[in-house]
Design a protein around this motif. Structure first.
Motif, PDB file in Angstrom:
ATOM      1  N   SER A  70       0.809  -1.214   0.000  1.00 48.64           N
ATOM      2  CA  SER A  70       0.000   0.000   0.000  1.00 48.64           C
ATOM      3  C   SER A  70       0.851   1.276   0.000  1.00 48.64           C
ATOM      4  CB  SER A  70      -0.966   0.028   1.204  1.00 48.64           C
ATOM      5  OG  SER A  70      -2.086   0.808   0.868  1.00 48.64           O
ATOM      6  N   SER A 130      -0.836  15.508   1.179  1.00 52.44           N
ATOM      7  CA  SER A 130      -0.755  14.075   1.480  1.00 52.44           C
ATOM      8  C   SER A 130      -2.050  13.434   1.029  1.00 52.44           C
ATOM      9  CB  SER A 130      -0.591  13.859   2.983  1.00 52.44           C
ATOM     10  OG  SER A 130      -1.804  14.184   3.640  1.00 52.44           O
ATOM     11  N   GLY A 131      -2.045  12.120   0.988  1.00 51.67           N
ATOM     12  CA  GLY A 131      -3.275  11.418   0.647  1.00 51.67           C
ATOM     13  C   GLY A 131      -4.371  11.763   1.634  1.00 51.67           C
ATOM     14  N   ALA A 132      -4.033  11.747   2.918  1.00 48.52           N
ATOM     15  CA  ALA A 132      -5.035  12.014   3.950  1.00 48.52           C
ATOM     16  C   ALA A 132      -5.623  13.415   3.778  1.00 48.52           C
ATOM     17  CB  ALA A 132      -4.416  11.850   5.327  1.00 48.52           C
ATOM     18  N   HIS A 163      -8.198   1.978   4.249  1.00 50.94           N
ATOM     19  CA  HIS A 163      -7.044   2.576   4.920  1.00 50.94           C
ATOM     20  C   HIS A 163      -7.583   3.425   6.079  1.00 50.94           C
ATOM     21  CE1 HIS A 163      -3.414   5.100   5.308  1.00 50.94           C
ATOM     22  NE2 HIS A 163      -2.804   4.118   4.700  1.00 50.94           N
ATOM     23  N   THR A 207     -11.560   2.268  -2.234  1.00 51.57           N
ATOM     24  CA  THR A 207     -10.219   2.108  -2.786  1.00 51.57           C
ATOM     25  C   THR A 207     -10.338   0.995  -3.813  1.00 51.57           C
ATOM     26  OG1 THR A 207      -9.424   2.596  -0.579  1.00 51.57           O
ATOM     27  CG2 THR A 207      -7.806   1.742  -2.125  1.00 51.57           C
ATOM     28  N   HIS A 258      -8.562  11.236  -5.028  1.00 50.76           N
ATOM     29  CA  HIS A 258      -7.214  11.757  -4.775  1.00 50.76           C
ATOM     30  C   HIS A 258      -6.206  10.756  -5.293  1.00 50.76           C
ATOM     31  CE1 HIS A 258      -6.693   9.238  -1.041  1.00 50.76           C
ATOM     32  NE2 HIS A 258      -5.428   9.314  -1.413  1.00 50.76           N
ATOM     33  N   LYS A 263       3.278   8.081  -4.258  1.00 48.00           N
ATOM     34  CA  LYS A 263       3.263   6.617  -4.382  1.00 48.00           C
ATOM     35  C   LYS A 263       3.272   6.267  -5.868  1.00 48.00           C
ATOM     36  CE  LYS A 263       0.958   5.710   0.001  1.00 48.00           C
ATOM     37  NZ  LYS A 263      -0.303   5.351   0.671  1.00 48.00           N
TER      38      LYS A 263
HETATM   39  C1  LIG Z   1      -0.997   5.755   1.766  1.00 49.18           C
HETATM   40  C2  LIG Z   1      -2.458   5.647   1.669  1.00 49.18           C
HETATM   41  C3  LIG Z   1      -3.297   6.682   2.131  1.00 49.18           C
HETATM   42  C4  LIG Z   1      -2.789   7.911   2.848  1.00 49.18           C
HETATM   43  O1  LIG Z   1      -1.854   8.662   2.153  1.00 49.18           O
HETATM   44  P1  LIG Z   1      -0.834   9.618   2.950  1.00 49.18           P
HETATM   45  O2  LIG Z   1      -0.116  10.375   1.910  1.00 49.18           O
HETATM   46  O3  LIG Z   1       0.041   8.697   3.752  1.00 49.18           O
HETATM   47  O4  LIG Z   1      -1.653  10.497   3.838  1.00 49.18           O
HETATM   48  C5  LIG Z   1      -4.657   6.540   1.959  1.00 49.18           C
HETATM   49  N1  LIG Z   1      -5.167   5.434   1.394  1.00 49.18           N
HETATM   50  C6  LIG Z   1      -4.403   4.417   0.947  1.00 49.18           C
HETATM   51  C7  LIG Z   1      -5.035   3.228   0.314  1.00 49.18           C
HETATM   52  C8  LIG Z   1      -3.017   4.483   1.083  1.00 49.18           C
HETATM   53  O5  LIG Z   1      -2.256   3.463   0.659  1.00 49.18           O
END
Ligand SMILES: *Cc1c(COP(=O)(O)O)cnc(C)c1O
Length: 478
Positions: A70, A130-132, A163, A207, A258, A263
């Motif tokens: 992940s 960030s993803g969050a 997540h 997801t 997002h 990643k």
């Molecule tokens: C890494 C991840 C997130 C969060 O991303 P960050 O940049 O760490 O905040 C959310 N959902 C999934 C599925 C992830 O793998």
């Protein structure tokens, strides 16, 4: 070793700082502030050796295989850094007049368009770091969208495989989260979803592929259910590396998405940043994006702050520009076909590992996986060896541990994401080591229990670490 006081540490003058008060350290109690800075006096050679020794202890994608599920620890091509480091970019100041920065605005504008074509979305914001933070942005957009339509739905649905940031982001935006169960195939259980999907639901966060590495085959049925209830579909595209160039979140029926550039798009990550969790939306949600958005008027670029429905601003300035430049470089270098090949190879590598290891480690969902594969170490656990023990033993063999004990659904989970940038030789090395560890479960379990045995730091006492937490720096003998 001699030591002399170099200078007094004084806080940056408040009037010279554009940073908000809380990040300047003013709130620190007096007793925690250093009064003086004392640097050791050493020769250059000693310093060089010291830092080289420390750097050799680093563990990174550049030095080792890093199959952290992940997290997508793929190789970060050096050309990305070269482009981001060019003075024409790196010497820019965010407060320069718009006419001075047409170049970078053009890059950002073109990058928005590239991301739109990769995802099928209509507009993007680069603000979230960030993803969050992208998820929070998405949830704020969903809330405002419903509010302006005269509705106040209170719930957001997330699957039990989500997540942890998903329910947290929904809660931060003021929603109650409702969990939808997965079925025996590791996918959203449609009947359970029907039971909870009604007009009190603002959005469903999914997801896809989910965190078990499985594609939600019923995604269009889920879309129908969401539509009937008037709920929006949110796509957690942190791991878009399984589907880039193959399909789009738009085709899967999503309204807000997002992407984690840090990643899927090969920009560095670790230690919490800097990242970029860019957010894309469909046409009807365009005006809700955070300000500013880069727009083009008669051949000239500018930053548009005039968006009445916007959820506002999420951070200072326009996003992590050096990260955006790296991701942009990555996509341009690959081209459309290259992006698709990335996804195909990420999926191929994960399935190769799954097929080679499924006789040694239980694969609870024996279907074709996407970019990652989740194993369960329950058979090893019966013999006294846990997923944690196996992860620690991998460190002795120069392999970073996979993600452990996640998703929560799988007992003794090890979640392996090889990424597309690894060679077959590296994958074979990993497979060989995993098999060797599995045979050590029978022949030498104590070495696994004591692992890592080759590292400067041995296994930490986790129970004590939690009970006697102490974050202070201790001088020798203190
Ligand atoms: C890494 C991840 C997130 C969060 O991303 P960050 O940049 O760490 O905040 C959310 N959902 C999934 C599925 C992830 O793998």
């Amino acid at each position: 070793m001699g030591c002399k006081v170099i200078f007094d540490i004084t806080m940056r003058e408040k009037k010279n700082s554009y940073l908000p008060e809380f990040s300047c350290g003013y709130a620190l109690p007096e007793k925690f502030k250093r009064k003086e800075l004392c640097l050791p006096e050493l020769g250059e050679l000693d310093v060089i050796r010291h830092y080289n020794k420390l750097s050799n202890k680093n563990f990174s994608v550049d030095t080792h295989f890093y199959p952290l599920g992940s997290c997508t620890m793929k190789y970060n091509p050096k050309i990305n850094d070269y482009i981001a480091g060019l003075e024409n970019f790196s010497a820019l100041h965010p407060l320069q007049p718009i006419d001075d920065v047409q170049g970078i605005l053009e890059v950002l504008y073109t990058f928005q368009e590239l991301l739109c074509s990769l995802t099928g979305m209509s507009a993007f914001t680069f603000q979230p770091s960030s993803g969050a933070q992208g998820e929070l942005t998405g949830m704020l957009i969903a809330r405002k969208f419903h509010e302006l339509n005269g509705r106040r739905p209170s719930k957001v649905i997330v699957p039990d495989t989500a997540h942890g940031t998903n329910p947290a982001s929904a809660a931060m935006a003021g929603f109650d989260t409702v969990i939808v169960k997965s079925n025996d195939n590791g996918l959203v259980d449609i009947n359970s979803l029907k039971d909870i999907m009604d007009e009190s639901v603002a959005a469903i966060m999914l997801t896809n592929p989910n965190t078990l590495g499985l594609f939600e085959k019923d995604i269009l049925k889920i879309r129908e259910l969401a539509d009937k209830a008037g709920a929006l579909m949110y796509y957690d595209g942190a791991n878009f590396n399984a589907l880039m160039g193959v399909t789009t979140p738009r085709m899967m029926g999503f309204d807000i998405i997002h992407l984690n550039l840090h990643k899927s798009f090969s920009t560095p990550h670790g230690c919490g940043g800097p990242g970029a969790g860019v957010v894309g939306v469909t046409e009807k949600l365009k005006d809700f994006l955070p300000v500013p958005i880069v727009v083009k008027d008669s051949g000239r670029y500018r930053l548009n702050y005039d968006m009445k429905k916007s959820v506002g601003k999420l951070r200072a300035f326009y996003g992590n520009i050096s990260v955006l430049l790296r991701a942009y470089t990555y996509i341009l270098r690959l081209g459309g076909d290259g992006v698709k090949r990335v996804s195909e190879n990420a999926v191929l590598n994960a399935n190769y590992i799954k097929e080679k290891l499924k006789d040694d480690f239980k694969a609870p969902y024996d279907d074709i996986c996407m970019h990652e594969v989740v194993f369960s170490c329950i058979n090893q656990k019966e013999k006294g060896i846990t997923a944690l023990d196996i992860a620690k033993r991998l460190i002795d063999r120069d392999i970073h541990p996979p993600t452990m004990y996640f998703p929560l659904l799988v007992k003794e989970a090890l979640m392996v994401e090889p990424t597309e940038t690894e060679s077959k030789e590296t994958l074979d090395y990993f497979i060989d080591i995993m098999r060797k560890i599995n045979s050590e479960v029978e022949t030498n379990p104590s070495i696994i229990k004591n692992a890592p045995v080759t590292m400067p730091v041995k296994r930490v006492d986790e129970v004590r670490a939690v009970r006697d937490m102490d974050f202070r720096w201790h001088k020798d003998g203190d």
